[in-house]
Design an enzyme around this catalytic site. Structure first.
Site, mmCIF file in Angstrom:
data_model
loop_
_atom_site.group_PDB
_atom_site.id
_atom_site.type_symbol
_atom_site.label_atom_id
_atom_site.label_comp_id
_atom_site.label_asym_id
_atom_site.label_seq_id
_atom_site.Cartn_x
_atom_site.Cartn_y
_atom_site.Cartn_z
ATOM 1 N N TYR A 255 0.857 -1.195 0.000
ATOM 2 C CA TYR A 255 0.000 0.000 0.000
ATOM 3 C C TYR A 255 0.887 1.236 0.000
ATOM 4 O O TYR A 255 1.909 1.260 0.707
ATOM 5 C CB TYR A 255 -0.872 -0.003 1.263
ATOM 6 C CG TYR A 255 -1.670 1.265 1.459
ATOM 7 C CD1 TYR A 255 -2.987 1.361 1.003
ATOM 8 C CD2 TYR A 255 -1.094 2.388 2.065
ATOM 9 C CE1 TYR A 255 -3.708 2.542 1.162
ATOM 10 C CE2 TYR A 255 -1.815 3.554 2.223
ATOM 11 C CZ TYR A 255 -3.119 3.626 1.767
ATOM 12 O OH TYR A 255 -3.832 4.784 1.909
ATOM 13 N N GLU B 8 -3.561 7.292 -3.997
ATOM 14 C CA GLU B 8 -3.470 6.059 -3.218
ATOM 15 C C GLU B 8 -3.315 4.880 -4.172
ATOM 16 O O GLU B 8 -4.052 4.788 -5.157
ATOM 17 C CB GLU B 8 -4.739 5.893 -2.377
ATOM 18 C CG GLU B 8 -4.710 4.661 -1.490
ATOM 19 C CD GLU B 8 -6.030 4.486 -0.731
ATOM 20 O OE1 GLU B 8 -6.041 4.629 0.491
ATOM 21 O OE2 GLU B 8 -7.046 4.198 -1.400
#
Ligand code: GDP
Ligand code: MN
Length: 383
Positions: free
Chosen positions: A101, A189
């Protein structure tokens, strides 16, 4: 403005962030054509502005054209948590060794950018934050200093990414930071950022929120809006530099300042009506702005009465009045108008409007009275 995944990936690609080749499809046949181009196996992905598409069945792998047909058929038209799937992204499928991530966002309270990296990607990051907060490495980035290679390296080390991923992950982070800053985003993101079995690091998903207040320096963003299925009134309003929010009621509201526009909505509700929109013409609005606002509201067929609520500070009453006169002369305004004009030069403004007053153009001295009249004219029952 939130971008769809494929738009976000195109944004990423501009800044050198590696993404898979693919194409957009709105029909099953198009999906097959895009899959043939991308090369099998492919992944078929629902394009909606909501996360967790995988879990909802909106993401499927396909080994051949027949499977593409099956999955495209089921995903198109799917409802993913209230979002209707109109569009697919079809890309060459990646082999995944690990899912990470990475994100940059603005930490408003710290007045700094916040970078987050985790070796536990591919799952909801909020869940990771709750279960295992130490699995997320965080770094505040001072916008003046920017992100250095050394601090990106520390972040990647702290997140304990696999050793063979670290060099590439640092590169991706530096590019992602440029995308975030130069691309005027509030959020970028990547979840998952993957490590492939052949040790490449690659963005498999993209979430990008653009900073609307920077839109003036990005004429190219129009391309994203076109596809957004936006309310045409909102588009028209933005083109004219107005803040417009479409609602479902019947009283069109024009006010100067977001605070006043919101309280006007409340008052309309309070007296038994329902706002059709929220239109803030801003502080210092002049005649032209007012004329534009009326023109935008006039395109909304739901509007049965227009309530103009102006409390002049920087905005001057006579300018507002001139704008209304200008609009009445140039556009055929369909609904009746109620106006409450107060504050700076309100007297002069009312004087200008006096000649125009009729049963379709009514002036009221208080907000409450004006709201009642507007609701009445819109055919509602006044409380
Ligand atoms: P989200 O569920 O809306 O966040 O959609 P993502 O794009 O993040 O995809 C969800 C999951 O689908 C990923 O975490 C992967 O596990 C899987 N996935 C997506 N693309 C691929 C791919 O190209 N290959 C493989 N093997 N899995 C994929
Ligand atoms: Mn994802």
């Amino acid at each position: 403005m939130d971008l769809l995944e494929y738009q976000g990936k195109r944004y990423f690609a501009r800044f050198g962030i590696p993404v898979s080749p693919g194409g957009v499809a709105v029909t099953v046949e198009e999906a097959v054509a895009r899959a043939d181009e991308a090369g099998y196996p492919v992944v078929i992905k629902a394009q909606v502005r909501v996360g967790g598409r995988g879990k909802a069945g909106g993401i499927k792998l396909a080994a051949d054209a027949a499977e593409v047909r099956t999955h495209a058929t089921s995903i198109l038209g799917m409802d993913i948590r209230g979002h209707f799937v109109r569009r697919l992204w079809v890309e060459h499928a990646s082999d995944i060794a690990r899912e990470y991530y990475a994100s940059f966002t603005l930490d408003r309270s710290a007045k700094l950018h916040l970078a987050m990296v985790s070796a536990r990607g591919g799952v909801d990051i909020e869940q990771v934050a709750a279960e295992d907060p130490d699995a997320i490495a965080r770094l505040h980035v001072d916008p003046v200093e920017g992100l250095t290679a050394a601090s990106a390296r520390r972040l990647v080390d702290e997140a304990r990414l696999d050793p063979e991923a670290r060099d590439s992950a640092v590169e991706v982070l530096l590019d992602l930071y440029r995308c975030y800053v130069q691309g005027d985003a509030d959020l970028v993101e990547v979840n998952p950022l993957i490590l492939t079995p052949d040790a490449r690091v690659h963005a498999l998903d993209a979430k990008v929120t653009l900073d609307d207040s920077a839109a003036f320096r990005h004429p190219e963003w129009e391309e994203f809006r076109e596809l957004e299925g936006e309310d045409p009134r909102e588009v028209l309003a933005r083109q004219k530099g107005l803040q417009y929010v479409g609602l479902d009621g019947e009283v069109g509201i024009i006010a100067n300042g977001a605070g006043l526009a919101m309280s006007t909505c409340d008052v309309v509700n309070q007296v038994g009506g329902s706002p059709a929109n929220f239109l803030d013409i801003g502080g210092g609005a002049n005649a032209e702005v007012m004329a534009n606002a009326l023109e935008v509201i006039n395109t909304d067929e739901k509007v049965q009465a227009i309530f103009i609520n102006i409390f002049g500070g920087i905005t001057r009453g006579e300018e507002v009045a001139n704008g209304i006169v200008q609009a009445l002369d140039s556009v055929d305004i369909r609904p009746p108008i109620v106006i409450r004009l107060d504050g700076t030069n309100a007297e002069q403004g009312r004087e200008i409007l006096k000649d125009r007053e009729s049963d379709r153009f009514i002036s009221r001295s208080t907000m409450l009275e004006a709201a009642r009249t507007a609701v009445e004219l819109a055919g509602g029952t006044v409380k």
